[in-house]
Design a protein around this motif. Structure first.
Motif, PDB file in Angstrom:
ATOM      1  N   ASP A  23       1.139  -1.068   0.003  1.00 37.99           N
ATOM      2  CA  ASP A  23      -0.102  -0.445  -0.282  1.00 37.99           C
ATOM      3  C   ASP A  23       1.302   1.680  -0.077  1.00 37.99           C
ATOM      4  O   ASP A  23       1.598   1.400   1.016  1.00 37.99           O
ATOM      5  N   SER A  24       0.536   2.097  -0.305  1.00 37.17           N
ATOM      6  CA  SER A  24       1.049   3.663  -0.651  1.00 37.17           C
ATOM      7  C   SER A  24       0.776   4.477   0.753  1.00 37.17           C
ATOM      8  O   SER A  24       1.991   5.238   1.001  1.00 37.17           O
ATOM      9  N   SER A  25       0.023   4.094   1.831  1.00 39.15           N
ATOM     10  CA  SER A  25      -0.362   4.398   2.842  1.00 39.15           C
ATOM     11  C   SER A  25       0.855   3.654   3.627  1.00 39.15           C
ATOM     12  O   SER A  25       1.169   4.416   4.527  1.00 39.15           O
ATOM     13  N   ILE A  26       2.136   2.682   3.587  1.00 36.17           N
ATOM     14  CA  ILE A  26       2.928   2.858   4.323  1.00 36.17           C
ATOM     15  C   ILE A  26       4.235   3.358   4.075  1.00 36.17           C
ATOM     16  O   ILE A  26       4.839   3.825   2.740  1.00 36.17           O
ATOM     17  N   THR A  27       4.785   3.785   5.244  1.00 36.32           N
ATOM     18  CA  THR A  27       5.803   5.244   4.903  1.00 36.32           C
ATOM     19  C   THR A  27       6.838   4.849   5.482  1.00 36.32           C
ATOM     20  O   THR A  27       6.134   3.657   7.025  1.00 36.32           O
ATOM     21  N   THR A  28       8.114   5.121   5.315  1.00 41.10           N
ATOM     22  CA  THR A  28       9.451   5.173   6.660  1.00 41.10           C
ATOM     23  C   THR A  28       8.438   5.004   8.184  1.00 41.10           C
ATOM     24  O   THR A  28       8.807   4.666   8.853  1.00 41.10           O
ATOM     25  N   SER A  29       8.323   6.218   8.415  1.00 43.00           N
ATOM     26  CA  SER A  29       7.822   7.476   9.756  1.00 43.00           C
ATOM     27  C   SER A  29       6.457   5.790  10.083  1.00 43.00           C
ATOM     28  O   SER A  29       6.863   5.236  11.078  1.00 43.00           O
ATOM     29  N   SER A  30       5.634   5.411   9.328  1.00 44.96           N
ATOM     30  CA  SER A  30       5.183   4.548   9.932  1.00 44.96           C
ATOM     31  C   SER A  30       4.938   3.275  10.530  1.00 44.96           C
ATOM     32  O   SER A  30       4.850   2.559  11.209  1.00 44.96           O
ATOM     33  N   LEU A  31       6.804   2.155   9.407  1.00 43.89           N
ATOM     34  CA  LEU A  31       7.126   1.421   9.585  1.00 43.89           C
ATOM     35  C   LEU A  31       7.904   1.270  10.615  1.00 43.89           C
ATOM     36  O   LEU A  31       8.068   0.959  11.980  1.00 43.89           O
ATOM     37  N   SER A  32       8.273   3.012  11.324  1.00 43.62           N
ATOM     38  CA  SER A  32       9.551   3.166  12.225  1.00 43.62           C
ATOM     39  C   SER A  32       8.618   2.533  13.690  1.00 43.62           C
ATOM     40  O   SER A  32       8.935   1.989  14.227  1.00 43.62           O
ATOM     41  N   LYS A  33       7.323   3.517  13.350  1.00 42.37           N
ATOM     42  CA  LYS A  33       6.344   3.522  14.781  1.00 42.37           C
ATOM     43  C   LYS A  33       6.360   2.013  14.382  1.00 42.37           C
ATOM     44  O   LYS A  33       6.016   1.738  16.346  1.00 42.37           O
ATOM     45  N   ILE A  34       5.483   0.794  13.668  1.00 43.39           N
ATOM     46  CA  ILE A  34       5.735  -0.339  14.134  1.00 43.39           C
ATOM     47  C   ILE A  34       5.890  -1.217  14.749  1.00 43.39           C
ATOM     48  O   ILE A  34       5.831  -1.800  15.241  1.00 43.39           O
ATOM     49  N   ILE A  35       7.796  -1.012  14.402  1.00 42.34           N
ATOM     50  CA  ILE A  35       9.171  -1.428  14.913  1.00 42.34           C
ATOM     51  C   ILE A  35       9.617  -1.205  15.965  1.00 42.34           C
ATOM     52  O   ILE A  35       9.150  -1.869  17.122  1.00 42.34           O
ATOM     53  N   ARG A  36       8.646  -0.002  16.007  1.00 45.23           N
ATOM     54  CA  ARG A  36       8.892   0.265  17.833  1.00 45.23           C
ATOM     55  C   ARG A  36       7.785  -0.176  18.940  1.00 45.23           C
ATOM     56  O   ARG A  36       8.539  -1.022  19.707  1.00 45.23           O
ATOM     57  N   THR A  37       7.402  -0.304  18.539  1.00 48.20           N
ATOM     58  CA  THR A  37       5.552  -0.840  19.216  1.00 48.20           C
ATOM     59  C   THR A  37       6.525  -2.378  18.999  1.00 48.20           C
ATOM     60  O   THR A  37       5.266  -3.347  20.336  1.00 48.20           O
ATOM     61  N   MET A  38       6.275  -3.420  18.611  1.00 49.16           N
ATOM     62  CA  MET A  38       6.777  -4.693  18.127  1.00 49.16           C
ATOM     63  C   MET A  38       8.101  -4.715  19.133  1.00 49.16           C
ATOM     64  O   MET A  38       8.194  -5.976  20.066  1.00 49.16           O
ATOM     65  N   VAL A  39       9.160  -4.144  19.118  1.00 45.66           N
ATOM     66  CA  VAL A  39       9.984  -4.035  19.871  1.00 45.66           C
ATOM     67  C   VAL A  39       9.828  -4.138  21.242  1.00 45.66           C
ATOM     68  O   VAL A  39       9.804  -4.711  22.369  1.00 45.66           O
ATOM     69  N   ALA A  40       8.975  -2.823  21.624  1.00 41.77           N
ATOM     70  CA  ALA A  40       7.822  -2.317  22.972  1.00 41.77           C
ATOM     71  C   ALA A  40       7.286  -3.840  23.579  1.00 41.77           C
ATOM     72  O   ALA A  40       6.982  -4.397  24.116  1.00 41.77           O
TER      73      ALA A  40
END
Length: 139
Positions: free
Chosen positions: A30-47
């Motif tokens: 999806d074009s809605s997936i951006t670098t900032s949204s991926l970064s937030k998702i990865i940080r959430t998964m780490v947490a």
């Protein structure tokens, strides 16, 4: 002066629910997936998976440097000591915006240039494989 040493993880996002998955594993995102949204998702998964200690280790160094929705590939930068933690968090992501996904780390590199070159080589080989699949088979 101490230099910050980091690792760059080249990853790809696979969509197993798509009917073209077995023919063409690289499906555009999806074009809605951006670098900032991926970064937030990865940080959430780490947490979620590694708690405060995990997020404390990677919080200052974790950034998504590049993500292409056309090829579903990205480059993640993280500190050298904790790249395995970020790798595990990437693999544990099961869905993006409601779609089931599999995230596969393709290469770990010490420089962003080598990660970019590996991404270019992968894209060239994908294009070559797709062009071979589209040719009619002569009997």
């Amino acid at each position: 002066m101490v230099r910050f040493k980091s690792r760059y993880l080249l990853f790809e996002v696979l969509y197993p629910e798509a009917k073209e998955f077995f023919d063409y594993p690289t499906i555009p995102s999806d074009s809605s997936i951006t670098t900032s949204s991926l970064s937030k998702i990865i940080r959430t998964m780490v947490a979620e998976n590694f708690g405060d200690v995990g997020i404390g280790k990677v919080a200052s160094s974790l950034t998504v440097k590049y993500f292409s929705p056309n090829t579903s590939t990205g480059i993640l930068r993280v500190s050298r000591q904790h790249f395995r933690l970020a790798w595990a968090a990437l693999v544990l992501i099961r869905e993006l915006y409601g779609k089931p996904v599999i995230i596969r780390v393709v290469r770990v590199s010490g420089t962003i240039k080598k990660a970019e070159l590996a991404a270019i080589e992968r894209n060239k080989s994908e294009i070559h494989n797709i062009s071979l699949m589209d040719e009619p088979i002569e009997v």
